[in-house]
Design an enzyme around this catalytic site. Structure first.
Site, PDB file in Angstrom:
ATOM      1  N   LEU A   1      -7.218 -11.358  18.535  1.00 14.86           N
ATOM      2  CA  LEU A   1      -6.572 -11.435  20.265  1.00 14.86           C
ATOM      3  C   LEU A   1      -5.235 -12.059  20.051  1.00 14.86           C
ATOM      4  O   LEU A   1      -4.908 -12.020  20.574  1.00 14.86           O
ATOM      5  CB  LEU A   1      -7.196 -13.699  20.238  1.00 14.86           C
ATOM      6  CG  LEU A   1      -8.842 -13.020  20.676  1.00 14.86           C
ATOM      7  CD1 LEU A   1      -9.414 -15.148  20.508  1.00 14.86           C
ATOM      8  CD2 LEU A   1      -9.308 -12.911  22.158  1.00 14.86           C
ATOM      9  N   GLY A   2      -4.983 -12.179  19.004  1.00 11.49           N
ATOM     10  CA  GLY A   2      -3.547 -11.933  18.525  1.00 11.49           C
ATOM     11  C   GLY A   2      -3.447 -12.603  17.227  1.00 11.49           C
ATOM     12  O   GLY A   2      -4.064 -12.197  16.223  1.00 11.49           O
ATOM     13  N   SER A   3      -1.957 -12.159  16.896  1.00 10.66           N
ATOM     14  CA  SER A   3      -1.383 -12.135  15.675  1.00 10.66           C
ATOM     15  C   SER A   3       0.427 -12.918  15.659  1.00 10.66           C
ATOM     16  O   SER A   3       0.074 -12.842  16.527  1.00 10.66           O
ATOM     17  CB  SER A   3      -1.500 -11.411  15.081  1.00 10.66           C
ATOM     18  OG  SER A   3      -0.890 -10.321  15.321  1.00 10.66           O
ATOM     19  N   GLY A   4       0.136 -13.416  14.241  1.00  7.35           N
ATOM     20  CA  GLY A   4       1.656 -14.224  14.493  1.00  7.35           C
ATOM     21  C   GLY A   4       1.355 -15.641  14.642  1.00  7.35           C
ATOM     22  O   GLY A   4       0.300 -15.759  15.041  1.00  7.35           O
TER      23      GLY A   4
ATOM     24  N   ASP B   1       6.097 -26.730  16.344  1.00  6.50           N
ATOM     25  CA  ASP B   1       6.765 -25.519  16.831  1.00  6.50           C
ATOM     26  C   ASP B   1       6.115 -24.897  18.374  1.00  6.50           C
ATOM     27  O   ASP B   1       5.327 -24.063  18.547  1.00  6.50           O
ATOM     28  CB  ASP B   1       5.700 -24.573  16.360  1.00  6.50           C
ATOM     29  CG  ASP B   1       5.868 -22.683  16.066  1.00  6.50           C
ATOM     30  OD1 ASP B   1       6.966 -22.567  16.026  1.00  6.50           O
ATOM     31  OD2 ASP B   1       5.480 -22.000  15.756  1.00  6.50           O
TER      32      ASP B   1
ATOM     33  N   GLY C   1      -0.521 -16.357  11.941  1.00  7.11           N
ATOM     34  CA  GLY C   1      -2.187 -15.475  11.105  1.00  7.11           C
ATOM     35  C   GLY C   1      -2.261 -15.363  12.155  1.00  7.11           C
ATOM     36  O   GLY C   1      -1.609 -15.296  13.702  1.00  7.11           O
ATOM     37  N   LYS C   2      -3.741 -14.596  12.175  1.00 11.71           N
ATOM     38  CA  LYS C   2      -4.902 -13.774  12.927  1.00 11.71           C
ATOM     39  C   LYS C   2      -5.721 -14.664  13.304  1.00 11.71           C
ATOM     40  O   LYS C   2      -6.208 -15.331  12.520  1.00 11.71           O
ATOM     41  CB  LYS C   2      -4.872 -12.339  12.047  1.00 11.71           C
ATOM     42  CG  LYS C   2      -3.987 -11.913  12.255  1.00 11.71           C
ATOM     43  CD  LYS C   2      -4.932 -10.444  11.287  1.00 11.71           C
ATOM     44  CE  LYS C   2      -3.533  -9.108  11.707  1.00 11.71           C
ATOM     45  NZ  LYS C   2      -4.142  -8.226  10.550  1.00 11.71           N
ATOM     46  N   VAL C   3      -5.928 -13.991  14.975  1.00  7.46           N
ATOM     47  CA  VAL C   3      -6.717 -15.096  15.635  1.00  7.46           C
ATOM     48  C   VAL C   3      -7.616 -14.658  16.045  1.00  7.46           C
ATOM     49  O   VAL C   3      -6.925 -13.433  16.909  1.00  7.46           O
ATOM     50  CB  VAL C   3      -5.444 -15.992  16.701  1.00  7.46           C
ATOM     51  CG1 VAL C   3      -7.218 -16.919  18.087  1.00  7.46           C
ATOM     52  CG2 VAL C   3      -4.992 -16.694  16.449  1.00  7.46           C
TER      53      VAL C   3
ATOM     54  N   LYS D   1      -9.582 -19.023  14.331  1.00  5.69           N
ATOM     55  CA  LYS D   1      -7.742 -18.870  13.401  1.00  5.69           C
ATOM     56  C   LYS D   1      -7.309 -18.692  12.089  1.00  5.69           C
ATOM     57  O   LYS D   1      -7.702 -19.392  11.569  1.00  5.69           O
ATOM     58  CB  LYS D   1      -6.570 -19.697  13.567  1.00  5.69           C
ATOM     59  CG  LYS D   1      -5.102 -19.276  13.134  1.00  5.69           C
ATOM     60  CD  LYS D   1      -4.247 -20.388  14.030  1.00  5.69           C
ATOM     61  CE  LYS D   1      -2.703 -19.400  14.349  1.00  5.69           C
ATOM     62  NZ  LYS D   1      -1.882 -20.090  15.535  1.00  5.69           N
TER      63      LYS D   1
END
Ligand SMILES: *[C@@H]1O[C@H](CO)[C@@H](O)[C@H](O)[C@H]1NC(C)=O
Ligand SMILES: *[C@@H]1O[C@H](CO)[C@@H](O)[C@H](O)[C@H]1NC(C)=O
Length: 691
Positions: free
Chosen positions: A350-353, A472, A356-358, A373
């Protein structure tokens, strides 16, 4: 003549009988002393929903100790709780229940006596919603739900007074009247007797509770003047609901009596009700020890047999340490998550950053879609402390926080399982380059998103026993659910990465543009630093551009600085996102910009609290927001240690994390200097930020 004399008394007698019969018809009562399954082996004359199950001893178990369950049990036929004139009639009920939490002091979530028009309670949610209502329904007069809650978790969202209370709920989970259950401890596992009596004529509702005695206390715990006529529909079902959250309790019902139309419900005697088998009993303890000894023996034999296999599997085991067992069921099995994400396939990414990766995952058991995650960390100690912390922050519940469902740990990997958010991150909507997505971000949608995030941060800062810092806040951590409500994700994760392998070093973790200037000096996360990051987010959402935009002309590089200049010049509209196309509420926009600037003040003491922020944002009227204090007139000296170009090149994605991923990595411990921006509220004095 004398023959006719007795006629009058006989007539009276018949009239009396008729009257008695009529009043009997209006009243109705039933008693359950235990809930044994019927002759056909079916349900014990109750409509059961969710995970409710009769137990062998005649006890009805509404939930077990698995997280996020709902159990319902209702009397099978509807009752007429209002008379012909639409007035709520008197009723009286008594029931015996027990709450056995998974961990002695942490209940999860509670139990309620309910009257509702539909015994299925469609759309109801577990956790703090007690299986009664959905998030969207809370407070709606159209719910027609009356409940007396026996709540064992303090939910600040609903203004709960403590984690051991009784409350009267009308169409909502915000109690209209509530009282601490003390000295009764609802989650002690002891059988609690409860009485709920409504006097229709006096319009008074009394609730009493007792443990260890079958006698009703002389004074009620709650005596609340209320007219239930508006809440009740003509036909209502009465029964019980219970739910569990991340932490869970088993909720049991042992007996129930009910009387409608005046008079007290039949008395329940504790001695005549089934009781929970208590492992604390001496006898049981002996048998438990015997059973344990036997199992140990069997286990030994099996262990010997499985030794070779275990050795083979050892390398790939899930890491389970004794302390982790304390949080038992919320740990997912690694194999389960691997299957859910099809082996962490790139296609499910779904995404990274953001540490970690999701991955998208579909849980094999429930078919529920989740977001998994995968966080890597070099320090076992750091992970251990962090998991201990999620056990407590996992209890945080708020409709604007992404719900953490559980976790799994394997070697240096921590897998966190969250609710899946179908609309992805705010970041993608704002900057995804997808026209369709940005077009969904109308001004009302943007304003609502900001209010949602403010309310989540307020909850984290003030809603809990201690301040929970997010650390964050940024657009990519704001996720949008199916109806575009915003939820804040990843809270607390930054803390994990502040601790390195060397406990004496603190690393500043955050994302450039959202990092409060003092953070880089002190390295100490504070609520004011969260407020600063929120300010950056506010301006970002209003302007539709990142807090630091390397491609912008130099004077527009730092959004907060540029927005302040435009604000002083009375040209706030120049800052606004062009994609809004002028369709916005000018007063609301003005108030929002003011809040954003105020939060972005370089001095932490000058920033508002999240409580003030939430109030001003919701208030909307520009006039109500005080003038944000101007930033210091003289810019801090430009240190020039690293040129501005260096900076832009080092951080192409404006994120420390990605910079780290591309460069030194988390372990590098490289000292990276960040340039100072002249006249900038974001200015940092040649600070050394280790990434
Ligand atoms: C349950 O139903 C059975 C059969 O209809 C009936 O005999 C029994 O009295 C009922 N029990 C209760 C507690 O209502
Ligand atoms: C609790 O009940 C659910 C649903 O019936 C079941 O899937 C789960 O395994 C049970 N958990 C325990 C600990 O018995």
């Amino acid at each position: 003549m004398s023959n006719h004399k007795p006629k009058l008394p006989i007539l009276f007698f018949f009239l009396l009988l008729l009257f008695l019969l009529a009043s009997l018809a209006a009243s109705q009562e039933f008693t359950y002393k235990g809930f044994r399954a019927g002759a056909a082996g079916g349900n014990p004359n109750l409509t059961l929903n969710g995970v409710t199950e009769p137990q062998p001893h005649g006890i009805l178990r509404l939930t077990n100790e698995t997280s996020r369950l709902i159990g319902h049990a209702f009397y099978p036929s509807p009752l007429r709780l209002v008379d012909r004139n639409g007035t709520a009639v008197s009723f009286s009920t008594q029931f015996a229940f027990a709450v056995v939490p998974e961990y002695p002091k942490l209940g999860g979530h509670g139990f309620a006596f309910v009257a509702a028009p539909d015994p299925r309670l469609r759309g109801a949610l577990p956790s703090q919603y007690l299986g009664l209502l959905s998030a969207a329904d809370v407070g709606n007069a159209t719910n027609h739900v009356f409940a007396v809650e026996f709540d064992t978790v303090q939910d600040f969202e609903f203004g709960d007074i403590n984690d051991n209370h009784v409350g009267v709920d009308l169409n909502s989970l915000v109690s209209n009247a509530s009282a601490s259950a003390a000295p009764v401890n609802l989650k002690s596992g002891d059988t609690v007797l409860a009485w709920v009596d409504y006097d229709g004529a006096a319009r008074r509702l009394n609730v009493s509770i007792a443990t260890g005695s079958s006698e009703k206390p002389a004074a009620p715990l709650i005596s609340f003047r209320v007219d239930l006529s508006a809440v009740f529909r003509e036909q209502m079902y009465v029964g019980f609901s219970a739910s569990t959250g991340l932490l869970a309790s088993s909720h049991y019902l042992m007996g129930w009596s009910f009387r409608l139309g005046g008079g007290a419900a039949p008395k329940l005697d504790l001695s005549s009700l089934p009781s929970l088998p208590r492992p604390k009993d001496g006898k049981n303890r002996t048998s438990l020890i015997l059973a344990a000894a036997f199992s140990a023996f069997v286990a030994l034999v099996l262990l010997a047999g499985a030794g070779a296999y275990a050795a083979y599997r050892y390398k790939n085991r899930d890491v389970i340490e004794p302390w982790e067992l304390d949080y038992g069921p919320h740990r997912f099995k690694y194999a389960e998550l691997r299957r859910a994400t099809r082996g962490f396939r790139e296609r499910e990414l779904l995404g990274s950053g953001g540490f970690g990766k999701v991955y998208r995952g579909v849980l094999p058991g429930s078919g529920e879609t989740v977001a998994v995650k995968r966080v890597s960390h070099e320090s076992r100690q750091g992970l251990r402390e962090f998991v201990a912390e999620i056990a407590s922050i996992g209890r945080l519940r708020h409709r604007n926080l992404v719900q953490l469902q559980g976790w799994c740990r394997r070697r240096g990997d921590l897998l966190l399982v969250y609710d899946y958010m179908p609309n992805g991150s705010l970041d993608r909507h704002l900057f995804g380059g997808d026209h369709l997505k940005a077009s969904r971000l109308t001004w009302p949608a943007r304003h609502r998103i900001l209010c949602d995030v403010a309310s989540a941060l307020l909850y984290l800062h003030e809603g809990w026993e201690h301040v929970v810092l997010h650390r964050d806040v940024k657009a990519s951590n704001v996720l949008l659910d199916a109806d575009m409500s915003a939820r804040l994700g990843d809270f607390g994760l930054a803390k994990l990465h502040e601790r390195g392998t060397n406990p004496s070093t603190t690393r500043v973790v955050g994302t450039l543009g959202y990092l409060a200037p003092e953070l880089t000096r002190t390295g100490k996360a504070t609520a004011a630093a969260d407020v600063f990051a929120f300010g950056a987010l506010v301006l970002e959402v209003v302007a539709g551009r990142r807090p630091i935009e390397p491609r912008a002309p130099p004077e527009e590089l730092v959004l907060a600085e540029w927005a302040w200049e435009r604000y002083v010049a009375g040209e706030v509209d120049k800052v606004l996102d062009e994609r809004l196309g002028g369709a916005y509420d000018a007063a609301e926009v003005a108030a929002t910009v003011k809040v954003g600037l105020w939060c972005s003040h370089p001095s932490p003491a000058a920033r508002p609290t999240m409580r003030e922020v939430a109030r001003y944002l919701e208030g909307g009227e520009a006039g109500e927001v005080p003038e944000p204090p101007p930033p210091p007139p003289h810019p801090p000296a430009y240190s020039g240690e690293v040129g501005f170009d260096d900076f832009v090149h080092s951080y192409p994605s404006s994120s420390f994390e990605r910079a780290a991923a591309a460069g030194a990595g988390w372990d590098g411990g490289t000292q990276t200097s960040v340039a100072t921006f002249p006249y900038s509220p974001l200015s940092m004095r040649s600070c050394h930020v280790s990434v």
